[in-house]
Design a protein around this motif. Sequence first.
Motif, PDB file in Angstrom:
ATOM      1  N   ASP A 153       0.863  -1.086  -0.047  1.00 33.13           N
ATOM      2  CA  ASP A 153      -0.049  -0.029   0.033  1.00 33.13           C
ATOM      3  C   ASP A 153       0.925   1.525   0.142  1.00 33.13           C
ATOM      4  N   THR A 154       2.203   1.127   0.052  1.00 34.63           N
ATOM      5  CA  THR A 154       2.901   2.290   0.187  1.00 34.63           C
ATOM      6  C   THR A 154       2.917   3.008  -1.340  1.00 34.63           C
ATOM      7  N   TYR A 156       0.231   3.609  -2.986  1.00 28.88           N
ATOM      8  CA  TYR A 156      -0.712   4.490  -2.901  1.00 28.88           C
ATOM      9  C   TYR A 156      -0.311   5.658  -1.945  1.00 28.88           C
ATOM     10  N   MET A 157       0.366   5.361  -0.940  1.00 33.36           N
ATOM     11  CA  MET A 157       0.659   6.547   0.107  1.00 33.36           C
ATOM     12  C   MET A 157       1.669   7.602  -0.226  1.00 33.36           C
ATOM     13  N   SER A 219      -6.878   3.922   9.490  1.00 32.40           N
ATOM     14  CA  SER A 219      -7.458   3.069   8.496  1.00 32.40           C
ATOM     15  C   SER A 219      -8.894   3.184   8.776  1.00 32.40           C
ATOM     16  N   SER A 251      -6.136  -4.051  -2.720  1.00 31.60           N
ATOM     17  CA  SER A 251      -5.585  -3.497  -1.405  1.00 31.60           C
ATOM     18  C   SER A 251      -6.178  -4.499  -0.227  1.00 31.60           C
ATOM     19  N   SER A 257      -5.479   2.667   2.660  1.00 32.59           N
ATOM     20  CA  SER A 257      -5.517   3.372   1.377  1.00 32.59           C
ATOM     21  C   SER A 257      -6.899   3.125   0.614  1.00 32.59           C
ATOM     22  N   HIS A 259      -8.422   3.528  -3.584  1.00 35.75           N
ATOM     23  CA  HIS A 259      -7.939   3.804  -4.523  1.00 35.75           C
ATOM     24  C   HIS A 259      -8.951   3.330  -5.707  1.00 35.75           C
TER      25      HIS A 259
END
Length: 259
Positions: A153-154, A156-157, A219, A251, A257, A259
């Motif tokens: 998920d990094t 998208y972060m 979250s 995800s 995240s 998206h």
Amino acid sequence: MSCERLKEHVALVTGGGRGIGKAIAQRLYQEGANVVICGTSEDVLRQAAEEIATEDRQVMPIVCDVSNASQIKEMVGKARERFGKVDILVNNAGIMLRHIGLERAARPFYELDEADWDKVMSVNVKGMWMCAREVFPDMRSQNWGRIINISSDTVYMGRGNGLQYVTSKAAVVGLTRALAFEVGRFGVTVNAISPGLTQSETVQEHDFKQMSEELAKVSAIPRLEHPQDLAGTAAWLASEDASFVTGQTISVSGGLSLH
């Protein structure tokens, strides 16, 4: 849990001795698959294999560095000798920043060491490609296969300081999408799973408790993520239930995240 939806399939889980890989390997085993796990520590792999194999089927541990093409070839050859094929591949093995050393790996991009960059890419990206390349003949010959890649998920972060890791996990998404188009006509699906900061042994050993708790607070599901949280999605993607799902990145992070 006992389910037979993966019976007669053979799953290879890279980085299967600990954390996410081990949890996924255990779930695939419970759902009927024969399982091969690989990693770089013989002791860790042997212990994991003993813990996973609770029925009449053994789990096959093989020491392999997935950045080494000859070792991958040898590993898949051994798996074929034992089980006849490999038709489910879980590309989980990866180098995180803490494997290099946070002080060195989390520097600004202009201070990163070139050797560290190459090491991360060779395992996190090239290793996935080489493993897929080696098992694809089995999948093509039977017109069925599943490739599941672990991203993060990094991607998208958009966090800084750790460019080599974030870039490698973004490359996994691209690899997944492109490969899906190359192998779809052979009955093979390719998908990725992107976890959040999962409480694997590596994370716990490096004391990421505070960071984990902070991420959990923002979250949608405000709790820590554990390796077992990824296993169900991997098992579904490996099954017939997901036979028309390919090229996707899912995800599994409790809504860390969106998206």
